[in-house]
Scaffold this motif. Structure first.
Motif, PDB file in Angstrom:
ATOM      1  N   ASP A 247     -26.715 -59.065  17.276  1.00  0.00           N
ATOM      2  CA  ASP A 247     -27.581 -60.080  16.656  1.00  0.00           C
ATOM      3  C   ASP A 247     -27.821 -61.217  17.644  1.00  0.00           C
ATOM      4  N   HIS A 248     -26.723 -61.666  18.228  1.00  0.00           N
ATOM      5  CA  HIS A 248     -26.797 -62.795  19.151  1.00  0.00           C
ATOM      6  C   HIS A 248     -27.641 -62.426  20.367  1.00  0.00           C
ATOM      7  N   HIS A 249     -27.421 -61.209  20.872  1.00  0.00           N
ATOM      8  CA  HIS A 249     -28.131 -60.775  22.084  1.00  0.00           C
ATOM      9  C   HIS A 249     -29.635 -60.637  21.825  1.00  0.00           C
ATOM     10  N   LEU A 250     -29.973 -60.034  20.690  1.00  0.00           N
ATOM     11  CA  LEU A 250     -31.392 -59.776  20.410  1.00  0.00           C
ATOM     12  C   LEU A 250     -32.128 -61.020  19.915  1.00  0.00           C
ATOM     13  N   ALA A 251     -31.384 -62.059  19.574  1.00  0.00           N
ATOM     14  CA  ALA A 251     -32.034 -63.280  19.088  1.00  0.00           C
ATOM     15  C   ALA A 251     -32.792 -63.990  20.201  1.00  0.00           C
ATOM     16  N   ALA A 252     -32.335 -63.807  21.440  1.00  0.00           N
ATOM     17  CA  ALA A 252     -33.002 -64.468  22.574  1.00  0.00           C
ATOM     18  C   ALA A 252     -34.329 -63.767  22.858  1.00  0.00           C
ATOM     19  N   PRO A 253     -35.323 -64.485  23.412  1.00  0.00           N
ATOM     20  CA  PRO A 253     -36.587 -63.827  23.766  1.00  0.00           C
ATOM     21  C   PRO A 253     -36.316 -62.718  24.792  1.00  0.00           C
ATOM     22  N   ALA A 254     -37.022 -61.590  24.640  1.00  0.00           N
ATOM     23  CA  ALA A 254     -36.747 -60.416  25.482  1.00  0.00           C
ATOM     24  C   ALA A 254     -36.692 -60.766  26.963  1.00  0.00           C
ATOM     25  N   ALA A 255     -37.633 -61.610  27.414  1.00  0.00           N
ATOM     26  CA  ALA A 255     -37.716 -61.916  28.849  1.00  0.00           C
ATOM     27  C   ALA A 255     -36.477 -62.659  29.337  1.00  0.00           C
ATOM     28  N   ALA A 256     -35.838 -63.411  28.407  1.00  0.00           N
ATOM     29  CA  ALA A 256     -34.687 -64.238  28.817  1.00  0.00           C
ATOM     30  C   ALA A 256     -33.365 -63.533  28.531  1.00  0.00           C
ATOM     31  N   ARG A 257     -33.427 -62.227  28.227  1.00  0.00           N
ATOM     32  CA  ARG A 257     -32.219 -61.518  27.850  1.00  0.00           C
ATOM     33  C   ARG A 257     -31.619 -60.789  29.047  1.00  0.00           C
ATOM     34  N   PRO A 258     -30.506 -61.257  29.568  1.00  0.00           N
ATOM     35  CA  PRO A 258     -29.922 -60.547  30.706  1.00  0.00           C
ATOM     36  C   PRO A 258     -29.151 -59.316  30.217  1.00  0.00           C
ATOM     37  N   SER A 259     -28.875 -58.390  31.132  1.00  0.00           N
ATOM     38  CA  SER A 259     -28.022 -57.254  30.746  1.00  0.00           C
ATOM     39  C   SER A 259     -26.641 -57.799  30.453  1.00  0.00           C
ATOM     40  N   LEU A 260     -25.979 -57.185  29.486  1.00  0.00           N
ATOM     41  CA  LEU A 260     -24.698 -57.733  29.030  1.00  0.00           C
ATOM     42  C   LEU A 260     -23.634 -56.652  29.107  1.00  0.00           C
ATOM     43  N   TRP A 261     -22.480 -56.992  29.674  1.00  0.00           N
ATOM     44  CA  TRP A 261     -21.363 -56.039  29.715  1.00  0.00           C
ATOM     45  C   TRP A 261     -20.225 -56.612  28.896  1.00  0.00           C
ATOM     46  N   CYS A 284     -32.208 -54.584  28.052  1.00  0.00           N
ATOM     47  CA  CYS A 284     -33.507 -54.535  27.367  1.00  0.00           C
ATOM     48  C   CYS A 284     -34.620 -54.268  28.364  1.00  0.00           C
ATOM     49  N   THR A 285     -35.652 -53.581  27.892  1.00  0.00           N
ATOM     50  CA  THR A 285     -36.815 -53.363  28.750  1.00  0.00           C
ATOM     51  C   THR A 285     -38.048 -53.267  27.834  1.00  0.00           C
ATOM     52  N   ARG A 286     -39.243 -53.468  28.432  1.00  0.00           N
ATOM     53  CA  ARG A 286     -40.469 -53.330  27.628  1.00  0.00           C
ATOM     54  C   ARG A 286     -41.251 -52.155  28.166  1.00  0.00           C
ATOM     55  N   VAL A 287     -41.603 -51.227  27.288  1.00  0.00           N
ATOM     56  CA  VAL A 287     -42.394 -50.066  27.692  1.00  0.00           C
ATOM     57  C   VAL A 287     -43.667 -50.104  26.876  1.00  0.00           C
ATOM     58  N   ASP A 288     -44.831 -50.178  27.586  1.00  0.00           N
ATOM     59  CA  ASP A 288     -46.136 -50.258  26.920  1.00  0.00           C
ATOM     60  C   ASP A 288     -46.142 -51.335  25.836  1.00  0.00           C
TER      61      ASP A 288
END
Ligand SMILES: Nc1ncnc2c1ncn2[C@@H]1O[C@H](COP(=O)(O)OP(=O)(O)OP(=O)(O)O)[C@@H](O)[C@H]1O
Length: 659
Positions: A247-261, A284-288
């Protein structure tokens, strides 16, 4: 050659109007569009070559692409007069196509076979003319070519050339599409292979948190089938800790979401509802324009189990290596003391009785412990050694009994102790006199009850272990001084055996020297035939302490220094000593009897050794007033068991008379 071409039939027909040309051009283009509009790939190229041959009224037409290397092409479609001919592969060298594939259009209106005599196929076919255009992708790279040939001359004619160029442009576009599609398929296959063979679970979700993909590892880890979960919400696989993280990770705008380990601290849920600790990576990534989130999951239980198995295997490997090294050694010596020891060990080995080996350091206690194990019915299982003096007292308990994960700082995984590893086999407790009193209490309990708990554990563990203990300390004295538990002493002292020091087994020196030399010969890679009789006399005369290692060291040093294969007295570097007993005079004449590496010394020496031993024992008896047993007796002075001394006296025909 510039590209300007007129279709042969226009020539043959003579006067042809502009309108006719345009009609023909139109007809050709229509044929091209109609033939290729609804097909792709092979069907497209077939339609195209047929269409171009018809439009230009030539006999042959083919389209080709590079065949792996840039010196060879393979045809994608091949038209001959009225049928499709087999698609062939051919080398470009010496053909009119060579320059075309280098990027230059070519038109040979006539005499092409004569122009390219190395390309004998042209003559065989009866080809007269040739026209070809390279097929390039959008980036300008040449992918292949479109070529037409005819049995007749093919004069230049701009309209036909324009038509040919249209065909070529269509062929180039399709060839590029085919290449792109092929590259995409290869990438997909590679990705599928990677995802398929990955040990980590990979789950992809869309913007609505619905599962779009699971790899085989995810099916295994989550206990589900891809067909059942793709298209369904991810929620059922998330424990609250994991859901909060997502929830916390996806709440951020996609562009500002770093990969998380997230290495630990979250749990995932299997399809059957059971939870497991997980390590997760989110990206996260954007496809089409669509958001795609990839979760990589690892079941930490699997990792912990693998780590524990690895640690156990490492431990077992170390023990097995030690065991293998130990087994290479044999008990050397035929002295009465050694013969007696062997007899006793052979008898006790068959039982499960605890053996206590007493003797000075370096006298062969470990060797005898290994011998006992090898002779016992437990020989197929492990002999586990534990040196009680080599570990700080606070670690001894965990070494003996193992520990549970988290029992103390640094206990990152559950670990078996030596008692568990030796289950069914033998535990050799070396330097047992060095055990701390608390560890002695624990050891006593195992010996009494055959069960123990791991450090930090509560579950009793039952084992079947035979104990062989060794010490160079006087345990009885330690008991008196309160340093060793009396009850443990009696538990260990079931079958005590005194291991004689080297000074009490002079007879074994020649055999030990030969044995050590045999090993050195292999280790140093140097011929070592033995020692001279003079060297042997010096070795026999030397007042060895108890430690056999000292003898080994002297012989090894001499073997390294010796310039000859036969070691002489000077190589030994032994300080001259006044013998503690008489050395029999050696025969003066050469050759001197020698000890041979790896062999029992010759009988002549054995006779003189017996004389040495007789005199030594007689002198000791004399000194002790003929008393054999007791602290002031000859057996104690010779550091022999009284019964061993008695059997020696008998063998040597010495009668002990008390004064
Ligand atoms: N009878 C023997 N035959 C061959 N080698 C022997 C014999 N006795 C002792 N050795 C050798 O002497 C060396 C010391 O022996 P070992 O380690 O068994 O002695 P130890 O009494 O256990 O010593 P420590 O008290 O220091 O542990 C080893 O290399 C061993 O192989």
């Amino acid at each position: 050659m510039p590209l300007a071409y007129a279709a042969p039939h226009t020539q043959r027909r003579g006067a042809v109007t502009v309108t006719t040309h345009l009609d023909e051009l139109d007809t050709g283009l229509r044929a091209l569009v109609e033939g290729t509009a609804s097909v792709t790939g092979e069907a497209f190229f077939r339609s195209l070559v047929r269409g171009v041959a018809t439009a230009l009224a030539v006999r042959w037409a083919f389209v080709a692409e590079f065949a792996g290397v840039r010196t060879r092409v393979r045809m994608l479609a091949n038209w001959d007069h009225d049928h499709f001919a087999p698609e062939e592969e051919f080398d470009l060298s010496g053909t009119p196509c060579e320059a075309v594939l280098c990027g230059e259009p070519r038109h040979y209106p006539q005499g092409v076979a004569a122009l390219f005599p190395r390309n004998t196929d042209l003559a065989v076919m009866g080809a007269e003319s040739y026209l070809a255009i390279p097929l390039r992708n959008a980036a300008g790279d040449v992918l292949g070519h479109l070529a037409v040939l005819d049995e007749r001359a093919m004069p230049a004619a701009p309209r036909e050339l324009a038509l040919f160029q249209v065909f070529a442009a269509r062929a180039a576009a399709e060839l590029e599409r085919v290449h792109t599609e092929r590259a995409l398929r290869e990438r997909e296959a590679r990705l599928a292979a990677i995802l398929g063979s990955a040990l980590d679970a990979v789950v992809c979700i869309d913007g609505a948190r619905r599962v779009t993909f699971v790899n085989p590892a995810a099916e295994r880890v989550l206990g589900c089938c891809a067909a059942d979960v793709v298209g369904t919400p991810l929620e059922r696989f998330l424990a609250p800790s994991f859901r909060a993280l997502l929830d916390h990770h996806l709440a951020a705008p996609a562009a500002a979401r770093p990969s998380l380990w997230v290495p630990q601290g979250i749990e995932a849920v299997r399809a059957d509802g059971s939870a497991f600790p997980a390590e997760a990576t989110l990206s996260c990534t954007r496809v089409d324009g669509c958001e795609l989130t990839t979760l990589i999951l690892r079941d930490l239980n699997d990792r912990h189990q693998a780590e524990a198995a690895l640690a156990r295997l490492r431990q077992e490997k170390a023990y097995l290596q030690a065991q293998v090294v130990g087994e290479a050694h044999e008990i050397v010596g035929a002295s009465a003391a050694i013969r007696e020891l062997r007899t006793q060990l052979d008898k006790v080995a068959a039982t499960d009785a605890t053996v206590l080996l007493l003797g000075e350091t370096g006298t062969g206690k470990e060797l005898l412990a290994r011998y006992t194990h090898r002779q016992s019915p437990r020989r197929e299982r492990m002999l586990v050694k534990m040196n009680c003096a080599a570990l700080p007292s606070e670690l001894i308990e965990s070494e003996l009994f193992g520990h549970e994960k988290g029992a103390f700082s640094g206990a990152i995984a559950t670990r078996k102790g030596r008692f568990e590893l030796a289950d069914g086999g033998t535990l050799f407790l070396d330097e047992v006199g060095e055990l701390s009193l608390p560890a002695q209490a624990k050891l006593l309990r195992v010996l009494q009850e055959r069960e123990f708990e791991r450090v930090g554990g509560t579950r009793p563990i039952h084992v079947d272990v035979r104990v062989v203990a060794a010490t160079n300390r006087d345990l009885a004295q330690m008991v008196e001084q309160g340093q060793f538990r009396a009850d443990l002493y009696y538990r260990l002292n079931v079958f005590p055996l005194q291991v004689p020091p080297l000074r009490a087994r002079h007879d074994d020196i020649p055999a030990l020297v030969a044995h050590v030399l045999g090993g050195l010969q292999r280790r140093l890679g140097k011929p070592l035939h033995g020692v001279t009789a003079r060297a042997l006399a010096a070795l026999l005369a030397y007042p060895w302490p108890g430690n056999i290692r000292e003898l080994q060291n002297v012989v090894e040093r001499a073997a390294i220094l010796a310039t000859d294969a036969l070691i002489d007295e000077a190589d030994l570097g032994l300080a001259p000593v006044r013998p503690t007993f008489a050395v029999p005079p050696l025969p003066a004449a050469a050759p001197l009897p020698a000890v041979t590496a790896g062999e029992t010394p010759p009988g002549a020496d054995a006779a003189s050794l017996e004389a040495v031993e007789r005199r030594h024992i007689e002198a000791t008896l004399e000194r002790c007033g003929g008393v054999i047993e007791g602290p002031k007796g000859a057996a104690a002075a010779l550091e022999m068991h009284p019964s061993t001394l008695r059997s020696r006296l008998q063998k040597l025909g010495i009668r002990a008379r008390r004064r």
